[in-house]
Structure formats: structure tokens, C-alpha cells
Write a protein that holds these residues in place. Structure first.
Motif, mmCIF file in Angstrom:
data_model
loop_
_atom_site.group_PDB
_atom_site.id
_atom_site.type_symbol
_atom_site.label_atom_id
_atom_site.label_comp_id
_atom_site.label_asym_id
_atom_site.label_seq_id
_atom_site.Cartn_x
_atom_site.Cartn_y
_atom_site.Cartn_z
ATOM 1 N N PRO A 164 0.834 -1.206 0.000
ATOM 2 C CA PRO A 164 0.000 0.000 0.000
ATOM 3 C C PRO A 164 0.866 1.252 0.000
ATOM 4 O O PRO A 164 2.065 1.193 0.311
ATOM 5 C CB PRO A 164 -0.775 -0.128 1.320
ATOM 6 N N PRO A 165 0.301 2.404 -0.303
ATOM 7 C CA PRO A 165 1.069 3.658 -0.287
ATOM 8 C C PRO A 165 1.704 3.953 1.068
ATOM 9 O O PRO A 165 2.765 4.585 1.129
ATOM 10 C CB PRO A 165 0.016 4.713 -0.642
ATOM 11 N N ARG A 166 1.076 3.487 2.165
ATOM 12 C CA ARG A 166 1.643 3.779 3.480
ATOM 13 C C ARG A 166 2.984 3.070 3.694
ATOM 14 O O ARG A 166 3.769 3.479 4.541
ATOM 15 C CB ARG A 166 0.656 3.420 4.600
ATOM 16 N N SER A 167 3.228 1.993 2.945
ATOM 17 C CA SER A 167 4.552 1.347 2.966
ATOM 18 C C SER A 167 5.414 2.048 1.926
ATOM 19 O O SER A 167 5.420 1.691 0.752
ATOM 20 C CB SER A 167 4.436 -0.148 2.658
ATOM 21 N N ARG A 168 6.104 3.062 2.365
ATOM 22 C CA ARG A 168 6.835 3.911 1.421
ATOM 23 C C ARG A 168 8.118 3.254 0.908
ATOM 24 O O ARG A 168 8.652 3.648 -0.124
ATOM 25 C CB ARG A 168 7.154 5.252 2.075
ATOM 26 N N HIS A 169 8.610 2.278 1.652
ATOM 27 C CA HIS A 169 9.834 1.593 1.244
ATOM 28 C C HIS A 169 9.739 0.105 1.565
ATOM 29 O O HIS A 169 8.880 -0.318 2.346
ATOM 30 C CB HIS A 169 11.059 2.194 1.952
ATOM 31 N N ALA A 170 10.620 -0.655 0.956
ATOM 32 C CA ALA A 170 10.707 -2.092 1.219
ATOM 33 C C ALA A 170 12.157 -2.518 1.085
ATOM 34 O O ALA A 170 12.948 -1.878 0.365
ATOM 35 C CB ALA A 170 9.825 -2.876 0.249
ATOM 36 N N ILE A 171 12.507 -3.583 1.785
ATOM 37 C CA ILE A 171 13.880 -4.089 1.781
ATOM 38 C C ILE A 171 13.851 -5.580 1.440
ATOM 39 O O ILE A 171 12.974 -6.315 1.902
ATOM 40 C CB ILE A 171 14.544 -3.879 3.161
ATOM 41 N N ALA A 172 14.809 -6.004 0.628
ATOM 42 C CA ALA A 172 14.977 -7.428 0.331
ATOM 43 C C ALA A 172 16.445 -7.774 0.438
ATOM 44 O O ALA A 172 17.308 -7.009 -0.020
ATOM 45 C CB ALA A 172 14.438 -7.760 -1.063
ATOM 46 N N ILE A 173 16.740 -8.916 1.046
ATOM 47 C CA ILE A 173 18.124 -9.367 1.222
ATOM 48 C C ILE A 173 18.313 -10.677 0.483
ATOM 49 O O ILE A 173 17.542 -11.625 0.659
ATOM 50 C CB ILE A 173 18.492 -9.553 2.715
ATOM 51 N N ARG A 374 -23.350 -3.428 8.795
ATOM 52 C CA ARG A 374 -22.607 -2.479 7.962
ATOM 53 C C ARG A 374 -21.545 -3.204 7.128
ATOM 54 O O ARG A 374 -20.987 -4.210 7.552
ATOM 55 C CB ARG A 374 -21.947 -1.411 8.826
ATOM 56 N N GLU A 375 -21.274 -2.655 5.958
ATOM 57 C CA GLU A 375 -20.251 -3.213 5.083
ATOM 58 C C GLU A 375 -18.867 -3.033 5.723
ATOM 59 O O GLU A 375 -18.565 -1.996 6.300
ATOM 60 C CB GLU A 375 -20.295 -2.512 3.733
ATOM 61 N N LEU A 376 -18.047 -4.068 5.594
ATOM 62 C CA LEU A 376 -16.676 -4.006 6.104
ATOM 63 C C LEU A 376 -15.746 -3.702 4.939
ATOM 64 O O LEU A 376 -15.801 -4.365 3.897
ATOM 65 C CB LEU A 376 -16.295 -5.331 6.763
ATOM 66 N N HIS A 377 -14.886 -2.697 5.093
ATOM 67 C CA HIS A 377 -13.930 -2.326 4.042
ATOM 68 C C HIS A 377 -12.506 -2.620 4.519
ATOM 69 O O HIS A 377 -12.172 -2.407 5.688
ATOM 70 C CB HIS A 377 -14.058 -0.846 3.692
ATOM 71 N N LEU A 378 -11.672 -3.096 3.595
ATOM 72 C CA LEU A 378 -10.266 -3.380 3.895
ATOM 73 C C LEU A 378 -9.406 -2.341 3.180
ATOM 74 O O LEU A 378 -9.404 -2.266 1.943
ATOM 75 C CB LEU A 378 -9.895 -4.796 3.440
ATOM 76 N N LYS A 379 -8.689 -1.544 3.951
ATOM 77 C CA LYS A 379 -7.887 -0.439 3.420
ATOM 78 C C LYS A 379 -6.401 -0.769 3.463
ATOM 79 O O LYS A 379 -5.937 -1.511 4.329
ATOM 80 C CB LYS A 379 -8.144 0.833 4.244
ATOM 81 N N ASP A 380 -5.661 -0.172 2.550
ATOM 82 C CA ASP A 380 -4.187 -0.264 2.553
ATOM 83 C C ASP A 380 -3.705 -1.706 2.641
ATOM 84 O O ASP A 380 -2.887 -2.065 3.495
ATOM 85 C CB ASP A 380 -3.594 0.554 3.709
ATOM 86 N N LYS A 381 -4.173 -2.526 1.749
ATOM 87 C CA LYS A 381 -3.827 -3.949 1.789
ATOM 88 C C LYS A 381 -2.375 -4.190 1.357
ATOM 89 O O LYS A 381 -1.870 -3.566 0.437
ATOM 90 C CB LYS A 381 -4.771 -4.754 0.897
ATOM 91 N N SER A 382 -1.745 -5.125 2.043
ATOM 92 C CA SER A 382 -0.383 -5.554 1.723
ATOM 93 C C SER A 382 -0.375 -7.068 1.615
ATOM 94 O O SER A 382 -0.857 -7.762 2.514
ATOM 95 C CB SER A 382 0.588 -5.102 2.817
ATOM 96 N N TYR A 383 0.149 -7.587 0.496
ATOM 97 C CA TYR A 383 0.285 -9.033 0.293
ATOM 98 C C TYR A 383 1.768 -9.352 0.098
ATOM 99 O O TYR A 383 2.388 -8.900 -0.867
ATOM 100 C CB TYR A 383 -0.467 -9.503 -0.955
ATOM 101 N N LEU A 384 2.327 -10.141 0.995
ATOM 102 C CA LEU A 384 3.711 -10.587 0.891
ATOM 103 C C LEU A 384 3.716 -12.119 0.936
ATOM 104 O O LEU A 384 3.221 -12.712 1.888
ATOM 105 C CB LEU A 384 4.547 -10.024 2.043
ATOM 106 N N ARG A 385 4.262 -12.719 -0.085
ATOM 107 C CA ARG A 385 4.205 -14.179 -0.213
ATOM 108 C C ARG A 385 5.557 -14.798 0.129
ATOM 109 O O ARG A 385 6.608 -14.324 -0.322
ATOM 110 C CB ARG A 385 3.808 -14.557 -1.638
ATOM 111 N N TRP A 386 5.507 -15.850 0.929
ATOM 112 C CA TRP A 386 6.732 -16.584 1.278
ATOM 113 C C TRP A 386 6.514 -18.058 0.957
ATOM 114 O O TRP A 386 5.583 -18.678 1.466
ATOM 115 C CB TRP A 386 7.075 -16.416 2.754
ATOM 116 N N THR A 387 7.380 -18.597 0.109
ATOM 117 C CA THR A 387 7.236 -19.990 -0.309
ATOM 118 C C THR A 387 8.509 -20.758 -0.002
ATOM 119 O O THR A 387 9.588 -20.407 -0.486
ATOM 120 C CB THR A 387 6.933 -20.073 -1.817
ATOM 121 N N ASP A 388 8.392 -21.777 0.832
ATOM 122 C CA ASP A 388 9.490 -22.720 1.063
ATOM 123 C C ASP A 388 8.872 -24.114 1.052
ATOM 124 O O ASP A 388 8.399 -24.561 0.013
ATOM 125 C CB ASP A 388 10.283 -22.398 2.336
#
Length: 430
Positions: A164-173, A374-388
Motif C-alpha cells: 500500500p502507499p503507506r509502505s513507502r519503502h521495502a527491503i529485500a536481502i 454495515r459493510e466491512l472495508h479493507l484499506k491499505d492492503k499488503s500481500y507478501l508471499r513466502w514460499t518454502d
């Protein structure tokens, strides 16, 4: 280091052949060319000496070291020595720079067969020195290889399905390359803005138990920023703890704590590729860039044995498929359909307060009643997948009911069992 005048006479040029062999062993061919400049991000700093009194910038020392290697490979030994001496003077604790100076000076008297060409060890002290030299050779190869095998332009690590936009940066090693990659999350997607040499655990990766001197593998988040004034000099410019062990680690019985991204002590520019007790360690100028850039809690950190780089459009299908699953969960919760809602939860589910599914059911009932249709809304979604050995999706979102301005920020861990995704952890993080 004082400047040394070297006159490259015929004998010097002849012995320079040994240095060229050394450069070849490092695969130190030009790392920048007209063909590949376009696919590399702009260098963090020019390969020139900084103005006295200015701040030492991230990536500068490595860029200048690689420039020295390039000069050696081109047979321009006099220029290489001059730049190596200036580099060693600007960064007195950069051992690879000191080593380059030593080899280039030695090349005036005899051929150099390898980086740090010393006689075979004949004492305990010499054996220790030989071990240090071998670590420096490995560090040098890792730095050079990382520049020679850069990810293709506009590709991203496969773990980043959506940020989401609120995650302004990301790191990968990428542990196999001793490399940390810093991304900016822009309106058009992730953009690689810098990458740095990084050290991992003495015994490698895949941490499982406390004290095993290994660096964990997985999807994590920076939890805080530690004030360097409160830390020992050992941690250098500062530290950024990550949330190891995460819920997936805990479900697998992994133990340990205190995994940080941190710097180096004043007398050490960089550490060997395998040198830590499990933390990730960067040179202080590089860490300072990270400290100035990333935001605790919203910055993901992927630590992989080897990163898989993919075109952003190639993860769209997986993102849309999982989005449909999460939307079905949201719909069941909105409608208060407990039978359908509980079908999304794994039998071995545990909440952030270690509540089993039987107790969490009561929490879900309370939350659905509070919605009052009331309807439930999901904001600023982040999907990070880890496969081992398993396929895991780390999902973060703001849960906001229709008409409400705010709501809790939740994180879920889903696992794929057969063709079905199930939640095995859920908790409020903000």
C-alpha cells in the motif's frame, strides 16, 4: 595513509601482470559500460574522493573500490594505485582498500598471484591472518559478483505481490550475494533505489534456535528504530530490529530474538560475509541511508536464500486470485455468516494472544455483531508471499466499517493447504 609516488618502469609493468591475474580471478571486468548503464539505478555516489569534512555517503566506498578494480583490469596500474591510496585515506578502516594498496605496491617487486598475496602461514598468528585474508577475498568476490549479476531493470522480488502507499519503502536481502536491496514504493510500483553489501550469520542462514548464529529466512517487518546513543559502539550508526520470530516461525517451533539490521564498530568498515550472530550488518554510511529512509512498522524486510526477480505484471494473477479469497473472507464477516467465516480458519489457528480457534470464535462473533449489518472495508492492503516447504501469505490491512473513519490494523498469516487458503494467525498491530 600517506601518498606514495610510484614510477611504473618496465619491471613494474611486467609485475603488474600478476595484479591483472588477481583481477581476473575476481572477475573484475568493467562493471559499467555503455550497454548496461541504462539498466542500473543511478550510483549512490561518484567514484571520486569526497571533499574533506563532508559526510561519507552510502555506497561511495564500494563504488570507488570497484573503480580501482576496473583500472587494474585495464592495466592502468598507476591510476589504480592513486585512487586506492585516496580511498584508503578517506576510509582508513576499509580493509579491502588497504589490501588493494598493498597489492599494487607489492606488484612493483614481484608478480601477484591473488588478492592479498602473502607467504603460506607458518604460525598461529599467520594462520589467523590467512583466515582474515580469505574472508576479505570472499567479501571482494561478493561485491564484484553483485555488480556483475544485477537484477534486470524494472524487476522486483517475487515476494512483493502488493504494497500500500503507506509502505513507502521495502527491503529485500539476497543472502547468496551478501546483498541488501532498498526499494521505494512509488505510484507506478516498486523502484530499486540502492543496494549494499551486507553480512549475515557466522553459520549462515535459516535460523531455528536461539544462539545458532544463523540469520532467519522469511518475511519480516522493521519494528522500531533504536537510538545509537543507547547502543554500544559495536552496533555502529544504529539498529533496526525486525519481528523475528514471526507467527510462521513460532508455528514451526523456532526460537531466538534480537535480530537487527545494524552497523559496524568504528574500527571496522565492513564485516566478513559470514560474521554475525544472526543479525544483518551494513557499513555505517549505508546503514545511515537506511535509517534516514525507512519507517518502522510499515517497512517489510524479505530475507531470502536467493531472490527471484520477476516482472511486476507476472504477479498480477496471483495477487488477483488471493484478492478474491480475502474478499470472500470480508464478505462472510460483513454478513455475519459464522459457518462460512470459520471455514477460512485453520484448525491449528492461534491469535496474537495465543487464543485457539475455539476462543477466537467468540472474538469473531463479537466483531460481527458490532458491525450491525454495515459493510466491512479493507484499506491499505499488503500481500507478501513466502514460499518454502509451504506457501504462506502475509496480509496486512486496515479494517474499517461502513461509516467509520478509522478501524484496527490487522495482520493475518494464511497458508495454502491443497487448493484452499486458510488463516493460521490473526492479530491487531495498530
Amino acid at each position: 595513509m600517506p601518498q606514495t609516488s610510484v614510477h611504473w618502469d618496465a619491471r613494474s609493468r611486467q609485475t603488474l601482470v600478476g595484479v591483472l591475474v588477481w583481477a581476473a580471478l575476481l572477475q573484475a571486468t568493467p562493471v559499467l559500460s555503455q550497454n548496461n548503464v541504462a539498466r542500473r539505478p543511478a550510483p549512490s555516489a561518484p567514484a571520486t574522493a569526497p571533499t574533506p569534512g563532508t559526510h561519507l555517503r552510502d555506497g561511495q566506498a564500494e563504488a570507488r573500490l570497484l573503480a580501482v578494480y576496473k583500472l587494474i583490469a585495464e592495466g592502468r596500474g598507476r591510476e589504480a594505485l592513486k585512487q586506492a591510496e585516496t580511498l584508503a585515506s578517506d576510509y582508513p578502516n576499509f580493509q579491502l582498500a588497504q589490501l588493494a594498496v598493498g597489492d599494487l605496491l607489492t606488484a612493483r617487486t614481484r608478480p601477484i598471484r591473488r588478492l592479498g598475496d602473502l607467504p603460506e602461514p607458518d604460525s598461529t598468528r599467520s594462520i589467523q591472518a590467512a583466515t582474515t585474508l580469505e574472508e576479505l577475498r570472499t567479501e571482494s568476490r561478493q561485491r564484484v559478483d553483485a555488480q556483475r549479476s544485477r537484477p534486470a531493470a524494472h524487476t522486483i522480488p517475487a515476494q512483493f505481490l502488493e504494497l500500500p502507499p503507506r509502505s513507502r519503502h521495502a527491503i529485500a536481502i539476497d543472502a547468496s550475494r551478501s546483498r541488501l536491496y532498498l526499494f521505494e514504493n512509488t505510484a507506478t510500483g516498486l523502484r530499486l533505489v540502492a543496494d549494499y553489501y551486507a553480512s549475515v550469520g557466522k553459520l549462515g542462514i535459516e535460523k531455528t534456535v536461539e544462539g545458532d548464529q544463523r540469520t532467519p529466512l522469511g518475511v519480516y517487518f522493521i519494528t522500531s528504530r533504536l537510538d545509537p546513543a543507547t547502543l554500544k559502539d559495536f552496533y555502529g550508526a544504529g539498529a533496526l530490529p525486525i519481528n523475528y520470530p514471526n507467527p510462521l516461525d513460532l508455528s514451526r517451533g523456532k526460537t531466538g530474538s534480537g535480530i537487527w539490521l545494524h552497523g559496524t564498530p568504528p574500527d571496522q568498515f565492513a564485516r566478513a560475509p559470514l560474521a554475525t550472530d544472526g543479525c544483518l550488518v551494513l557499513a555505517n554510511p549505508d546503514l545511515e541511508r537506511i535509517l534516514r529512509t525507512v519507517e518502522p512498522r510499515s517497512t517489510p524486510v524479505v530475507i531470502a536464500r536467493q531472490l527471484q526477480w520477476v516482472a511486476p505484471h507476472s504477479v498480477q494473477a496471483d495477487r488477483k486470485a488471493f484478492d478474491a479469497v480475502l474478499n470472500a473472507w470480508r464478505s462472510a464477516k460483513t454478513e455475519g455468516d459464522m459457518k462460512r467465516l470459520l471455514g477460512f480458519y485453520a484448525p491449528d489457528f492461534q491469535s496474537h494472544r495465543k487464543k485457539p480457534l475455539t476462543e477466537w470464535t467468540q472474538v469473531l462473533q463479537t466483531e460481527t455483531r458490532a458491525l450491525r449489518g454495515r459493510e466491512l472495508h479493507l484499506k491499505d492492503k499488503s500481500y507478501l508471499r513466502w514460499t518454502d516447504s509451504a506457501d504462506t501469505m502475509v496480509v496486512t490491512f486496515g479494517e474499517v466499517a461502513e461509516g467509520a473513519r478509522t478501524g484496527p490494523v490487522k495482520r493475518q498469516y494464511w497458508t495454502r493447504r491443497g487448493q484452499q487458503w486458510q488463516i493460521f494467525f490473526e492479530g491487531v498491530i495498530g
